[in-house]
Design a protein around this motif. Structure first.
Motif, mmCIF file in Angstrom:
data_model
loop_
_atom_site.group_PDB
_atom_site.id
_atom_site.type_symbol
_atom_site.label_atom_id
_atom_site.label_comp_id
_atom_site.label_asym_id
_atom_site.label_seq_id
_atom_site.Cartn_x
_atom_site.Cartn_y
_atom_site.Cartn_z
ATOM 1 N N VAL A 111 54.767 7.908 98.071
ATOM 2 C CA VAL A 111 55.350 8.143 99.389
ATOM 3 C C VAL A 111 56.503 9.131 99.235
ATOM 4 C CG1 VAL A 111 54.692 5.859 100.231
ATOM 5 C CG2 VAL A 111 56.965 6.195 99.232
ATOM 6 N N GLN A 112 56.803 9.844 100.321
ATOM 7 C CA GLN A 112 57.878 10.831 100.300
ATOM 8 C C GLN A 112 58.899 10.471 101.379
ATOM 9 O OE1 GLN A 112 54.438 12.135 100.812
ATOM 10 N NE2 GLN A 112 54.348 11.750 98.609
ATOM 11 N N LYS A 113 60.162 10.481 101.002
ATOM 12 C CA LYS A 113 61.209 10.175 101.970
ATOM 13 C C LYS A 113 61.239 11.237 103.060
ATOM 14 C CE LYS A 113 64.395 7.764 98.846
ATOM 15 N NZ LYS A 113 65.791 7.754 98.316
ATOM 16 N N VAL A 114 61.511 10.787 104.285
ATOM 17 C CA VAL A 114 61.658 11.684 105.430
ATOM 18 C C VAL A 114 63.147 11.926 105.670
ATOM 19 C CG1 VAL A 114 61.283 11.946 107.911
ATOM 20 C CG2 VAL A 114 59.508 10.914 106.481
ATOM 21 N N ASP A 115 63.518 13.186 105.724
ATOM 22 C CA ASP A 115 64.906 13.549 105.978
ATOM 23 C C ASP A 115 65.185 13.437 107.474
ATOM 24 O OD1 ASP A 115 67.432 14.588 106.151
ATOM 25 O OD2 ASP A 115 66.914 16.607 105.454
ATOM 26 N N THR A 116 65.912 12.409 107.845
ATOM 27 C CA THR A 116 66.185 12.164 109.259
ATOM 28 C C THR A 116 67.453 12.864 109.746
ATOM 29 O OG1 THR A 116 67.365 10.125 108.709
ATOM 30 C CG2 THR A 116 65.009 9.941 109.184
ATOM 31 N N SER A 117 68.104 13.648 108.869
ATOM 32 C CA SER A 117 69.388 14.254 109.237
ATOM 33 C C SER A 117 69.238 15.394 110.237
ATOM 34 C CB SER A 117 70.101 14.770 107.985
ATOM 35 O OG SER A 117 69.353 15.807 107.355
ATOM 36 N N SER A 118 68.021 15.933 110.383
ATOM 37 C CA SER A 118 67.825 17.072 111.279
ATOM 38 C C SER A 118 67.934 16.690 112.749
ATOM 39 C CB SER A 118 66.464 17.715 111.026
ATOM 40 O OG SER A 118 65.418 16.803 111.326
ATOM 41 N N GLY A 119 67.777 15.411 113.039
ATOM 42 C CA GLY A 119 67.894 14.949 114.414
ATOM 43 C C GLY A 119 66.620 15.018 115.219
ATOM 44 N N PHE A 125 57.462 15.030 111.952
ATOM 45 C CA PHE A 125 57.049 15.331 110.588
ATOM 46 C C PHE A 125 55.547 15.115 110.385
ATOM 47 C CE2 PHE A 125 61.581 14.773 110.289
ATOM 48 C CZ PHE A 125 61.958 15.801 109.428
ATOM 49 N N LEU A 126 54.858 14.653 111.426
ATOM 50 C CA LEU A 126 53.396 14.617 111.420
ATOM 51 C C LEU A 126 52.821 15.778 112.228
ATOM 52 C CD1 LEU A 126 52.798 10.798 111.982
ATOM 53 C CD2 LEU A 126 52.592 12.071 109.831
ATOM 54 N N GLY A 127 53.685 16.547 112.864
ATOM 55 C CA GLY A 127 53.237 17.635 113.729
ATOM 56 C C GLY A 127 53.953 18.928 113.426
ATOM 57 N N THR A 128 54.940 19.247 114.238
ATOM 58 C CA THR A 128 55.620 20.532 114.144
ATOM 59 C C THR A 128 56.239 20.771 112.779
ATOM 60 O OG1 THR A 128 56.069 20.471 116.506
ATOM 61 C CG2 THR A 128 57.434 21.936 115.191
ATOM 62 N N LEU A 129 56.872 19.763 112.192
ATOM 63 C CA LEU A 129 57.488 19.895 110.876
ATOM 64 C C LEU A 129 56.622 19.291 109.774
ATOM 65 C CD1 LEU A 129 61.224 19.202 111.736
ATOM 66 C CD2 LEU A 129 60.218 21.365 111.009
ATOM 67 N N GLY A 130 55.366 19.034 110.091
ATOM 68 C CA GLY A 130 54.445 18.458 109.127
ATOM 69 C C GLY A 130 53.263 19.370 108.858
#
Length: 342
Positions: A111-119, A125-130
């Motif tokens: 598993v990979q940690k998701v960086d939630t700091s971007s807001g 992260f499953l779509g636009t940033l995924g």
């Protein structure tokens, strides 16, 4: 932590033609506590994507086929609720390819940690940033070799990939034409995504002529998501030295017999065109550039997106089937469970 009961979606049989709900089954399974180096994850969001249809065939491909009686797989974001691994702690949001289920146990490195700091919302992260966003970025910029100010034609332009292709092209100062299957989607493309002309391919009549009218100087880059008459229209309208980035052909994913290729393929020679298919996983070296550029464009308000959400793991097959009937605006997601503070 004691064992938990999880629902998962399994492949009940291999679909013939257009998949049906009967091709899937929802089962309850016991999930054991995590062992050494493992984490227990409760999924919150999962993705359904057109490429998954190819994994339902029993044939070799760039990813192994789904197995009958086994849970399907796909992108998911969840939260670690128990951990015996130094790779992820309880409360961490993580991304995996173990969707289509409510809970799972995996090794910490799986598993990979998701960086939630971007807001941005975690499901982005499953779509636009995924994967869809990365597919758009790599396909347009590396495979399509986009140059600032060119003319770009995008099929399925309101989908998870196509919408990002359109907006990256606009961020690069390009003239963008896209197709979609409803007036509502076309309105969104022009008024929100900011493309120059959206074509409703279901009502426009001759698609080749509609593209010609929208882009009278011709097309420099075509981003292919659909195939069929879209590819024919693109070839007719390509400018000399144009490039075709072949991402997908959703119009043919459920065909039971091969279709003949476009009758105007000869334009590849006379116009000195370049056509290349691609798989996003071959371009992960671009990931740092993708994150940097997309974060910048999102901050500048140049990238917007829509989501269509089905609630509950039982609705995952419905969400998947809707991909092939135009039942989604933007990224199709399934909300598997609530986002609870831990």
């Amino acid at each position: 932590m004691s064992n938990v009961v999880s629902k998962e979606v399994q492949l009940a049989r291999r679909p013939e033609g257009m998949p049906k709900l009967e091709d899937f089954q929802v089962k309850e399974v016991d999930i054991a506590a995590p062992g050494d180096g493992e984490v227990l994850v409760r999924n919150i969001w999962m993705s359904v994507d057109p490429y998954m249809r190819g994994r339902m065939y029993d044939r070799e491909s760039y990813v192994p086929p789904f197995q009958i009686g086994a849970p399907l797989e796909g992108g998911a974001i969840g939260q670690v609720i128990a951990s015996n691994s130094d790779k992820a702690a309880v409360g961490d949001y993580v991304q995996s390819m173990l969707g289509w289920r409510e809970y799972f146990v995996a090794k910490g490195e799986e598993v990979q940690k998701v960086d939630t700091s971007s807001g941005v919302p975690i499901q982005a992260f499953l779509g636009t940033l995924g994967m869809p966003g990365m597919t758009a970025y790599a396909g347009l910029l590396r495979i399509g070799e986009l140059k600032d100010g060119e003319t770009v034609f995008v099929s399925a332009a309101s989908g998870a990939v196509g919408a990002i292709v359109c907006q990256i092209a606009k961020a690069k100062g390009c003239f963008v034409v896209g197709t979609a299957g409803s007036d509502e989607k076309c309105k969104w493309l022009e008024e929100t995504a900011g493309i120059d002309k959206a074509i409703n391919y279901k009502t426009c009549g001759d698609l080749t002529e509609a593209v010609r009218a929208a882009a009278p100087k011709g097309v420099d880059v075509y981003f292919e998501n659909v195939g069929g008459e879209h590819l024919t229209a693109a070839l007719e309208n390509m400018r000399p030295m144009g490039r075709l980035a072949m991402c997908g052909m959703i119009s043919q994913y459920n065909d039971t017999e091969p279709k003949p290729g476009p009758s105007n393929l000869i334009y590849m020679v006379g116009k000195s065109l370049k056509m290349q298919g691609f798989i996003v996983s071959n371009h992960f070296d671009l990931l740092p550039d993708f994150i940097r550029d997309m974060t910048k464009w999102i901050g500048e308000g140049k990238i917007k997106w829509e989501e269509t959400v089905e609630d509950g793991i039982e609705r995952a097959p419905n969400a998947f089937l809707n991909l092939f009937t135009g039942g989604n605006m933007g990224k199709m997601l399934v909300k598997v469970g609530p986002d609870k503070a831990i």
